[in-house]
Design a protein around this motif. Sequence first.
Motif, mmCIF file in Angstrom:
data_model
loop_
_atom_site.group_PDB
_atom_site.id
_atom_site.type_symbol
_atom_site.label_atom_id
_atom_site.label_comp_id
_atom_site.label_asym_id
_atom_site.label_seq_id
_atom_site.Cartn_x
_atom_site.Cartn_y
_atom_site.Cartn_z
ATOM 1 N N GLY A 1 6.226 -8.111 7.600
ATOM 2 C CA GLY A 1 5.293 -9.223 7.747
ATOM 3 C C GLY A 1 4.245 -9.295 6.661
ATOM 4 O O GLY A 1 3.219 -9.967 6.831
ATOM 5 N N GLY A 2 4.490 -8.618 5.548
ATOM 6 C CA GLY A 2 3.515 -8.613 4.457
ATOM 7 C C GLY A 2 2.579 -7.422 4.491
ATOM 8 O O GLY A 2 1.787 -7.220 3.570
ATOM 9 N N THR A 3 2.673 -6.593 5.564
ATOM 10 C CA THR A 3 1.729 -5.489 5.711
ATOM 11 C C THR A 3 1.999 -4.345 4.738
ATOM 12 O O THR A 3 1.093 -3.578 4.414
ATOM 13 N N ILE A 4 3.244 -4.217 4.271
ATOM 14 C CA ILE A 4 3.533 -3.194 3.258
ATOM 15 C C ILE A 4 2.797 -3.534 1.960
ATOM 16 O O ILE A 4 2.155 -2.686 1.335
ATOM 17 N N GLY A 5 2.875 -4.794 1.567
ATOM 18 C CA GLY A 5 2.152 -5.234 0.379
ATOM 19 C C GLY A 5 0.651 -5.142 0.563
ATOM 20 O O GLY A 5 -0.077 -4.737 -0.352
ATOM 21 N N LEU A 6 0.169 -5.516 1.740
ATOM 22 C CA LEU A 6 -1.263 -5.447 2.020
ATOM 23 C C LEU A 6 -1.760 -4.015 1.906
ATOM 24 O O LEU A 6 -2.812 -3.758 1.307
ATOM 25 N N ALA A 7 -1.012 -3.061 2.490
ATOM 26 C CA ALA A 7 -1.422 -1.656 2.431
ATOM 27 C C ALA A 7 -1.492 -1.164 0.992
ATOM 28 O O ALA A 7 -2.442 -0.465 0.600
ATOM 29 N N GLU A 8 -0.492 -1.546 0.190
ATOM 30 C CA GLU A 8 -0.499 -1.139 -1.223
ATOM 31 C C GLU A 8 -1.690 -1.750 -1.948
ATOM 32 O O GLU A 8 -2.361 -1.085 -2.745
ATOM 33 N N PHE A 9 -1.953 -3.006 -1.674
ATOM 34 C CA PHE A 9 -3.070 -3.698 -2.320
ATOM 35 C C PHE A 9 -4.399 -3.025 -1.972
ATOM 36 O O PHE A 9 -5.229 -2.764 -2.852
ATOM 37 N N VAL A 10 -4.600 -2.725 -0.700
ATOM 38 C CA VAL A 10 -5.838 -2.085 -0.261
ATOM 39 C C VAL A 10 -5.984 -0.699 -0.879
ATOM 40 O O VAL A 10 -7.074 -0.312 -1.325
ATOM 41 N N ASN A 11 -4.894 0.045 -0.918
ATOM 42 C CA ASN A 11 -4.959 1.434 -1.376
ATOM 43 C C ASN A 11 -5.051 1.589 -2.886
ATOM 44 O O ASN A 11 -5.518 2.624 -3.377
ATOM 45 N N THR A 12 -4.622 0.578 -3.642
ATOM 46 C CA THR A 12 -4.591 0.723 -5.109
ATOM 47 C C THR A 12 -5.577 -0.167 -5.853
ATOM 48 O O THR A 12 -5.748 0.003 -7.070
ATOM 49 N N SER A 13 -6.230 -1.093 -5.154
ATOM 50 C CA SER A 13 -7.031 -2.096 -5.869
ATOM 51 C C SER A 13 -8.522 -2.043 -5.580
ATOM 52 O O SER A 13 -9.270 -2.917 -6.031
ATOM 53 N N LYS A 14 -8.970 -1.055 -4.835
ATOM 54 C CA LYS A 14 -10.367 -1.017 -4.435
ATOM 55 C C LYS A 14 -11.303 -1.101 -5.635
ATOM 56 O O LYS A 14 -11.180 -0.335 -6.596
ATOM 57 N N GLY A 15 -12.213 -2.065 -5.572
ATOM 58 C CA GLY A 15 -13.205 -2.228 -6.621
ATOM 59 C C GLY A 15 -12.700 -2.886 -7.885
ATOM 60 O O GLY A 15 -13.459 -3.035 -8.853
ATOM 61 N N ASN A 16 -11.437 -3.309 -7.908
ATOM 62 C CA ASN A 16 -10.877 -3.963 -9.101
ATOM 63 C C ASN A 16 -11.185 -5.457 -9.050
ATOM 64 O O ASN A 16 -10.574 -6.198 -8.279
#
Length: 317
Positions: free
Chosen positions: A67-82
Motif C-alpha cells: 500500500g505504499g508503506t514500504i516506500g514510506l518507511a524508506e523515505f522516513v528512514n533515509t531522508s530525515k532533514g533533507n
Amino acid sequence: MKLNSVFGAVIAFVVMTAPAMADPAVVLAPGSTGGGYDAMARLPFEAMRKEKIFTDGAQFTNRGGAGGTIGLAEFVNTSKGNDNAVMSMGAILIGGIILNNSPVSLKDVTPLVRLTNDTGAIAVPTNSDIKTINDLVAKMKENIGGVAIGGGSAGGVDHIAMALLAKSNGLEASKLNYIPYAGGAEVVTALAGGSTTAAISGLSEFRSLAQAGRIRIIAVTSKERVEGIDAPSLTEAGYPVVIGNWRGIVGAPGMSEEAKKTWLDRFQKMHGTETWKATLKKQNWEDAYLSGDDFVKFLDQEVTNQTATLKDVGLTK
C-alpha cells in the motif's frame, strides 16, 4: 589599502555574489514504474523544468508494495532533514498505513500539496460476458469469492470502492476475492491478460486501453458520468458509492521551514502554468490543488474517514 586586504575584499565579494550550488531533488515514488505514484513523482518536476521554476534536476526512485508503506518507511528512514527530498503519495497510502499497522505514518513527513484527483474506473476484458456493472454485481451475488477483482494495494481506495459496492448490495466485503497489485501498470496487465474477472484502477490508467479496445469500462466512481466514457457512474447505476484517488507530494521528515516555503512556492507557481494544465488534460487528472496547512487538515480528516470506512466494511477491526 594593503594588497592582501584588496585580495581579501575581492574574495569576499566573489563568495557573497557567486550562486550557491544547487542539488537535484531526491524523489521517491511508493509504487511501481508506470503507475499513478510514478507519474505523480515525475510529471510535476517535468512541468517545473519546462517552466524554469525548478531546473536543478531530480533523481527518482520507485519502491512499491504494502500500500505504499514500504516506500514510506524508506523515505522516513533515509531522508530525515533533507530539504531536497520529496515523495509522491495519495489516498491509497492512508489505507495502506491503517491496514498494515505501519510503524511510520504521515505524521512522520512534511505535507506539502495535494495536486490531483483520479476518478476510479471498473473494467472487464473486451471478450468478457460481463457487459454492465449490473452484470458484475449479479456475478458477485451468485458467488462473491468466485469473482477475481484486481486493483491497487490492499486497503487502498480501489479496495475500499469495491468493498463499498459489495456492502451496498448486502454482501460481506470481507469475502471479496480482491487481488492487490503493487501499481496501476500491473493491474492493467492482469486485466488485459485475463488474469482477473474485473479490475478497478484510476481512469487515467484505463482510458487509453479502453479507447484502444483492449478493455471495456463498465462504471466510474465519480458522482456523475465522465465525458468521453460510455459507462455510468456507480451512483447513476443505483449504487451509492462515490470515491476518488487523490494524489500529492510530501517532504522529508524534519524539512526546514525555509525549504517547505520554497517547495510550496514552486508548486504554487507550477499549478498555474499552461504546462501543468496540459499535463492534467493529457493524464485525465482532475485538478485538486490544496497546499500547506489546508492540506494538513485534509490529511487528518482523510485518516479519520478511511479508518472508519475500513472498519465499517470489515477490512479492519
